[in-house]
Design a protein around this motif. Structure first.
Motif, PDB file in Angstrom:
ATOM      1  N   PRO A  62       0.838  -1.341   0.035  1.00 58.77           N
ATOM      2  CA  PRO A  62       0.189  -0.209   0.049  1.00 58.77           C
ATOM      3  C   PRO A  62       0.904   1.133   0.038  1.00 58.77           C
ATOM      4  CG  PRO A  62      -0.895  -1.366   1.644  1.00 58.77           C
ATOM      5  CD  PRO A  62       0.327  -2.154   1.263  1.00 58.77           C
ATOM      6  N   GLY A  63       0.260   2.277  -0.785  1.00 59.59           N
ATOM      7  CA  GLY A  63       1.257   3.469  -0.910  1.00 59.59           C
ATOM      8  C   GLY A  63       2.354   3.496  -1.649  1.00 59.59           C
ATOM      9  N   SER A  64       2.519   2.661  -2.431  1.00 59.81           N
ATOM     10  CA  SER A  64       3.904   2.629  -3.383  1.00 59.81           C
ATOM     11  C   SER A  64       3.656   3.001  -4.736  1.00 59.81           C
ATOM     12  CB  SER A  64       4.386   1.005  -3.440  1.00 59.81           C
ATOM     13  OG  SER A  64       3.332  -0.155  -3.908  1.00 59.81           O
ATOM     14  N   GLY A  65       2.489   3.427  -5.141  1.00 63.28           N
ATOM     15  CA  GLY A  65       2.403   4.016  -6.381  1.00 63.28           C
ATOM     16  C   GLY A  65       1.547   3.266  -7.372  1.00 63.28           C
ATOM     17  N   LYS A  66       0.931   2.199  -7.038  1.00 63.99           N
ATOM     18  CA  LYS A  66       0.059   1.181  -7.888  1.00 63.99           C
ATOM     19  C   LYS A  66      -0.994   2.020  -8.620  1.00 63.99           C
ATOM     20  CE  LYS A  66      -0.941  -1.852  -4.897  1.00 63.99           C
ATOM     21  NZ  LYS A  66      -0.449  -1.128  -3.772  1.00 63.99           N
ATOM     22  N   THR A  67      -1.705   2.831  -7.794  1.00 67.53           N
ATOM     23  CA  THR A  67      -2.884   3.352  -8.137  1.00 67.53           C
ATOM     24  C   THR A  67      -2.523   4.520  -9.149  1.00 67.53           C
ATOM     25  OG1 THR A  67      -4.424   3.104  -6.239  1.00 67.53           O
ATOM     26  CG2 THR A  67      -4.922   5.016  -7.699  1.00 67.53           C
ATOM     27  N   THR A  68      -1.481   5.336  -8.561  1.00 67.11           N
ATOM     28  CA  THR A  68      -0.835   6.270  -9.589  1.00 67.11           C
ATOM     29  C   THR A  68      -0.491   5.853 -11.218  1.00 67.11           C
ATOM     30  OG1 THR A  68      -0.172   7.769  -7.828  1.00 67.11           O
ATOM     31  CG2 THR A  68       0.953   7.984 -10.083  1.00 67.11           C
ATOM     32  N   LEU A  69       0.194   4.485 -11.043  1.00 64.31           N
ATOM     33  CA  LEU A  69       0.537   3.740 -12.211  1.00 64.31           C
ATOM     34  C   LEU A  69      -0.501   3.356 -13.130  1.00 64.31           C
ATOM     35  CD1 LEU A  69       2.920   2.918 -14.028  1.00 64.31           C
ATOM     36  CD2 LEU A  69       3.115   0.913 -12.813  1.00 64.31           C
ATOM     37  N   LEU A  70      -1.474   2.761 -12.491  1.00 59.87           N
ATOM     38  CA  LEU A  70      -2.734   2.392 -13.103  1.00 59.87           C
ATOM     39  C   LEU A  70      -3.552   3.622 -13.760  1.00 59.87           C
ATOM     40  CD1 LEU A  70      -3.980  -0.483 -13.670  1.00 59.87           C
ATOM     41  CD2 LEU A  70      -5.530   0.082 -11.787  1.00 59.87           C
ATOM     42  N   TYR A  71      -3.670   4.545 -13.449  1.00 60.23           N
ATOM     43  CA  TYR A  71      -4.351   5.875 -13.709  1.00 60.23           C
ATOM     44  C   TYR A  71      -3.434   6.349 -14.888  1.00 60.23           C
ATOM     45  CZ  TYR A  71      -6.310  10.502 -14.008  1.00 60.23           C
ATOM     46  OH  TYR A  71      -6.995  11.350 -14.421  1.00 60.23           O
ATOM     47  N   GLU A  72      -2.001   6.420 -14.566  1.00 62.79           N
ATOM     48  CA  GLU A  72      -1.421   6.754 -15.784  1.00 62.79           C
ATOM     49  C   GLU A  72      -1.368   6.098 -16.924  1.00 62.79           C
ATOM     50  OE1 GLU A  72       2.925   9.138 -16.627  1.00 62.79           O
ATOM     51  OE2 GLU A  72       2.197   8.751 -14.519  1.00 62.79           O
ATOM     52  N   LEU A  73      -1.561   4.690 -16.768  1.00 58.58           N
ATOM     53  CA  LEU A  73      -1.576   3.768 -17.687  1.00 58.58           C
ATOM     54  C   LEU A  73      -2.748   3.880 -18.606  1.00 58.58           C
ATOM     55  CD1 LEU A  73      -0.733   1.248 -19.395  1.00 58.58           C
ATOM     56  CD2 LEU A  73      -1.685  -0.106 -17.710  1.00 58.58           C
ATOM     57  N   ALA A  74      -3.928   4.377 -17.902  1.00 61.40           N
ATOM     58  CA  ALA A  74      -5.379   4.581 -18.604  1.00 61.40           C
ATOM     59  C   ALA A  74      -5.074   5.661 -19.654  1.00 61.40           C
ATOM     60  CB  ALA A  74      -6.565   4.822 -17.536  1.00 61.40           C
ATOM     61  N   GLN A  75      -4.351   6.705 -18.953  1.00 58.60           N
ATOM     62  CA  GLN A  75      -4.189   7.773 -20.067  1.00 58.60           C
ATOM     63  C   GLN A  75      -3.264   7.552 -21.374  1.00 58.60           C
ATOM     64  OE1 GLN A  75      -2.629  10.450 -16.725  1.00 58.60           O
ATOM     65  NE2 GLN A  75      -4.446  11.619 -16.819  1.00 58.60           N
ATOM     66  N   ARG A  76      -2.126   6.712 -20.956  1.00 54.73           N
ATOM     67  CA  ARG A  76      -1.300   6.460 -22.140  1.00 54.73           C
ATOM     68  C   ARG A  76      -2.088   5.776 -23.205  1.00 54.73           C
ATOM     69  NH1 ARG A  76       4.023   8.618 -21.763  1.00 54.73           N
ATOM     70  NH2 ARG A  76       4.191   9.212 -19.671  1.00 54.73           N
ATOM     71  N   LEU A  77      -2.688   4.672 -22.597  1.00 54.70           N
ATOM     72  CA  LEU A  77      -3.625   3.915 -23.510  1.00 54.70           C
ATOM     73  C   LEU A  77      -4.651   4.471 -24.394  1.00 54.70           C
ATOM     74  CD1 LEU A  77      -4.404   0.572 -21.417  1.00 54.70           C
ATOM     75  CD2 LEU A  77      -2.444   1.012 -23.159  1.00 54.70           C
ATOM     76  N   THR A  78      -5.104   5.683 -23.643  1.00 55.07           N
ATOM     77  CA  THR A  78      -6.159   6.233 -24.573  1.00 55.07           C
ATOM     78  C   THR A  78      -5.433   7.118 -25.518  1.00 55.07           C
ATOM     79  OG1 THR A  78      -7.767   6.490 -22.533  1.00 55.07           O
ATOM     80  CG2 THR A  78      -7.994   8.315 -24.020  1.00 55.07           C
ATOM     81  N   ARG A  79      -4.290   7.774 -25.194  1.00 53.26           N
ATOM     82  CA  ARG A  79      -3.609   8.553 -26.106  1.00 53.26           C
ATOM     83  C   ARG A  79      -3.142   7.864 -27.403  1.00 53.26           C
ATOM     84  NH1 ARG A  79      -1.663  11.613 -21.574  1.00 53.26           N
ATOM     85  NH2 ARG A  79       0.626  10.495 -21.470  1.00 53.26           N
TER      86      ARG A  79
END
Length: 213
Positions: A62-79
Motif C-alpha cells: 500500500p502507498g507504493s504508487g500502484k494506483t498512480t501507475l494504473l491511472y497514468e496507464l489508462a491515460q497512455r492507452l487512451t492517447r
C-alpha cells in the motif's frame, strides 16, 4: 515520478498555520506528479506490456504508487487509441460482483480492463475476473502480492524516491527532506501516508520559516 515546474512560496508573515491552498503538499500539487519507474521509460514499459498481451499485474505494498501507475496507464492507452476501462473497487462497497460483471461487459466490447483493489474480491469473484477477461483484449490489475498474472511492474519506495518527490514539489530544504524520510520510515514505506504526515506538519506551521525565505 516526473518533475514539476518550480514553485514560488510567498512569505506568510507570522501565521502559526498554513492554509490548505498554500500547502506545497496539497492534493492538487501531488496529484500532478507522474509515476517514476525504477528502470526504463514509458515507451519501453508499454512495449513490454504489449508483449504480455496486456494481461499483467502491478504489484506493491500500500502507498507504493500502484494506483498512480494504473491511472497514468489508462491515460497512455487512451492517447495510443487503445480502448480501456478503469475500475476502482472501493473498500466499503458490498456490490463488487455487479461492478466486476459490468467491467467484464466492457472488456468483451474490446476494452482493456484496468482494475484496482482486487484484494477486496472474494476468491470466486477474482476467479471470474481472471477467467472471463481472457475473452477480452487484456487485464491489468493493481495488487499487493504477485498473483496468477505475470508481473509487469514491482512498485517500491525508498528514501531516494521520497527525496525526488519532495524536490519535484519544489521542496529542497534538508530539514524538509529529513522530516520526509522520518515520515516514510514511520509509515513502513507507504509514501502516500508519509506525504499526508508531512502535509499535516506544513499545515501546523512547522516549516513556515522555510517557506518564507
Amino acid at each position: 515520478m516526473s518533475p514539476t515546474s518550480d514553485y514560488e512560496f510567498a512569505a506568510r508573515g507570522n501565521a502559526s498555520f498554513l492554509a490548505a491552498r498554500e500547502n506545497p503538499l496539497s492534493f492538487n500539487r501531488v496529484s500532478k506528479l507522474g509515476y517514476r519507474f525504477a528502470q526504463h521509460d514509458w515507451p519501453w514499459q508499454l512495449a513490454r506490456l504489449q508483449t504480455l498481451q496486456f494481461r499483467a499485474a502491478i504489484v506493491g505494498q500500500p502507498g507504493s504508487g500502484k494506483t498512480t501507475l494504473l491511472y497514468e496507464l489508462a491515460q497512455r492507452l487512451t492517447r495510443a487509441n487503445i480502448a480501456n476501462h478503469h475500475v476502482f473497487l472501493p473498500q466499503e462497497s458490498t456490490d463488487h460482483r455487479t461492478m466486476i460483471q459490468q467491467a467484464l461487459n466492457c472488456s468483451q466490447n474490446a476494452s482493456v480492463l484496468l482494475v484496482d483493489g482486487i484484494e477486496r474480491l472474494t476468491f470466486m469473484q477474482r476467479w471470474q475476473l481472471f477467467a472471463q477477461s481472457k475473452r477480452g483484449p487484456g487485464l491489468v490489475v493493481a495488487v499487493h502480492k504477485a498473483c496468477n498474472l505475470p508481473t509487469w511492474v514491482n512498485c517500491r519506495t525508498d528514501p531516494e524516491l521520497m527525496k525526488t518527490v519532495l524536490t519535484d514539489l519544489g521542496l529542497k530544504d534538508p530539514a524538509v527532506h529529513d522530516a520526509g524520510l522520518r515520515a516514510l520510515e514511520n509509515s513502513g514505506g507507504n509514501i502516500r501516508e508519509a506525504l499526508r504526515e508531512l502535509y499535516d506538519q506544513f499545515s501546523a506551521g512547522r516549516f513556515n520559516d522555510i517557506l518564507s525565505r
